[in-house]
Design a protein around this motif. Structure first.
Motif, mmCIF file in Angstrom:
data_model
loop_
_atom_site.group_PDB
_atom_site.id
_atom_site.type_symbol
_atom_site.label_atom_id
_atom_site.label_comp_id
_atom_site.label_asym_id
_atom_site.label_seq_id
_atom_site.Cartn_x
_atom_site.Cartn_y
_atom_site.Cartn_z
ATOM 1 N N VAL A 234 0.819 -1.304 0.022
ATOM 2 C CA VAL A 234 -0.098 0.061 -0.049
ATOM 3 C C VAL A 234 0.820 1.304 0.090
ATOM 4 C CG1 VAL A 234 -2.016 -0.965 0.986
ATOM 5 C CG2 VAL A 234 -0.306 -0.225 2.403
ATOM 6 N N GLY A 235 1.998 1.003 0.103
ATOM 7 C CA GLY A 235 3.176 2.309 0.013
ATOM 8 C C GLY A 235 3.964 1.942 -0.919
ATOM 9 N N PRO A 236 3.903 2.187 -2.128
ATOM 10 C CA PRO A 236 4.652 1.904 -3.373
ATOM 11 C C PRO A 236 6.158 2.690 -3.431
ATOM 12 C CG PRO A 236 2.829 3.280 -4.217
ATOM 13 C CD PRO A 236 2.504 2.808 -2.741
ATOM 14 N N ILE B 134 3.748 5.663 1.577
ATOM 15 C CA ILE B 134 4.741 4.624 2.268
ATOM 16 C C ILE B 134 3.784 3.829 3.216
ATOM 17 C CG2 ILE B 134 6.855 6.124 2.515
ATOM 18 C CD1 ILE B 134 5.967 7.121 5.266
ATOM 19 N N GLY B 135 2.401 3.879 3.316
ATOM 20 C CA GLY B 135 1.881 2.999 3.938
ATOM 21 C C GLY B 135 0.306 3.592 3.843
ATOM 22 N N ARG B 136 -0.528 3.161 4.807
ATOM 23 C CA ARG B 136 -2.044 3.552 4.822
ATOM 24 C C ARG B 136 -2.466 3.366 6.188
ATOM 25 N NH1 ARG B 136 -5.277 0.362 0.236
ATOM 26 N NH2 ARG B 136 -3.626 1.373 -0.756
ATOM 27 N N SER B 137 -3.568 4.314 6.388
ATOM 28 C CA SER B 137 -4.200 4.141 7.781
ATOM 29 C C SER B 137 -5.793 3.852 7.540
ATOM 30 C CB SER B 137 -3.793 5.620 8.344
ATOM 31 O OG SER B 137 -4.616 5.763 9.675
ATOM 32 N N PRO B 138 -6.345 3.451 8.818
ATOM 33 C CA PRO B 138 -7.688 3.137 8.474
ATOM 34 C C PRO B 138 -8.427 4.055 9.374
ATOM 35 C CG PRO B 138 -6.688 2.108 10.525
ATOM 36 C CD PRO B 138 -5.622 2.574 9.846
ATOM 37 N N THR B 139 -7.831 5.198 9.754
ATOM 38 C CA THR B 139 -8.343 6.300 10.632
ATOM 39 C C THR B 139 -9.296 7.209 9.630
ATOM 40 O OG1 THR B 139 -6.721 6.195 12.190
ATOM 41 C CG2 THR B 139 -8.236 8.312 12.099
#
Length: 234
Positions: A100-102, A186-191
């Motif tokens: 999720v963070g290419p 660089i990533g993903r958050s569920p918030t």
């Protein structure tokens, strides 16, 4: 600090307190914000903080330009930085993964820190919320460690998934909804960052602080995150 009052519209003035972005600006901006809110009272329509400025939108039926300038000048008399933090501290979970963070691996190579080092460094700092903009709920956070700083992509992506965590120069942010974007992901958050039903709409407000907390995929999914991948190329 050499404050300047600039025209930003027929019913808007810009109070410029600083010329450069710095985390130390925040207490001064918050102190000025509180004083302006008190001084303008019902004549204040909106007050928009940013990295170095405050945009003051006032009611022309209650104040003219001269009066508005006078009120702002009064707020600057004896101004001192806020001694207590009025904002909230948010701990926001992030699943840091190339899925999720290419750009995660790219930043690891670019910085010489490796993927683990990028995650550790990005999640170690408590970031200031400097401003809201670009999209509802999109908060500009800083300042990112210089080793992680990276320019925006040369060609922005047409769609960036909601919750994506990115870096652009020395800023970091979370995309509150799917939208175009050119930040290094660089990533993903569920918030969830934007709620129409909430009184303030945006979870994050200028003056708040954010600490990212690294979580595994299972916890990310449990918290409601979507793990749909997309290609690294924009």
């Amino acid at each position: 600090m050499k404050p300047q009052i600039e025209v930003a519209g027929v019913d808007c003035l810009m109070l410029r307190l600083f010329d450069q972005i710095d985390e130390g600006n925040i207490p001064w901006l918050l102190a000025a914000r509180d004083r302006i809110e008190e001084a303008f009272g019902t004549a204040l329509i909106d007050l928009v903080p940013s990295y170095t400025t405050l945009l003051v939108h006032y009611d022309l039926t209650l104040l003219d330009d001269r009066q508005a300038r006078g009120l702002i000048a009064t707020t600057l008399d004896g101004l001192r930085p806020a001694t207590t933090r009025s904002g909230r501290l948010h701990e926001i979970p992030v699943w840091y993964d190339r899925h999720v963070g290419p750009e995660l691996e790219y930043l690891g190579e670019r910085s010489g820190l490796g993927v683990g080092g990028v995650i550790e460094l990005h999640s170690a700092h408590v970031y200031q919320v400097f401003a809201l903009g670009f999209a509802p709920g999109f908060a500009f956070l800083g300042l990112v460690d210089e080793r992680l700083a990276s320019p925006r992509l040369a060609t922005p992506r047409k769609q960036v998934p909601a919750g994506s965590v990115g870096i652009a120069d020395r800023q970091t942010a979370i995309y509150p909804a799917q939208s175009p974007g050119g930040w290094n992901l660089i990533g993903r958050s569920p918030t969830r960052l934007f709620e129409r039903e909430s009184d303030r709409y945006s979870l994050l407000q200028p003056g708040d602080r954010v600490r990212f907390v690294a979580v595994e995929r299972t916890e990310f999914i449990r918290l409601g995150g979507g793990d749909s991948p997309f290609e690294a190329a924009p």
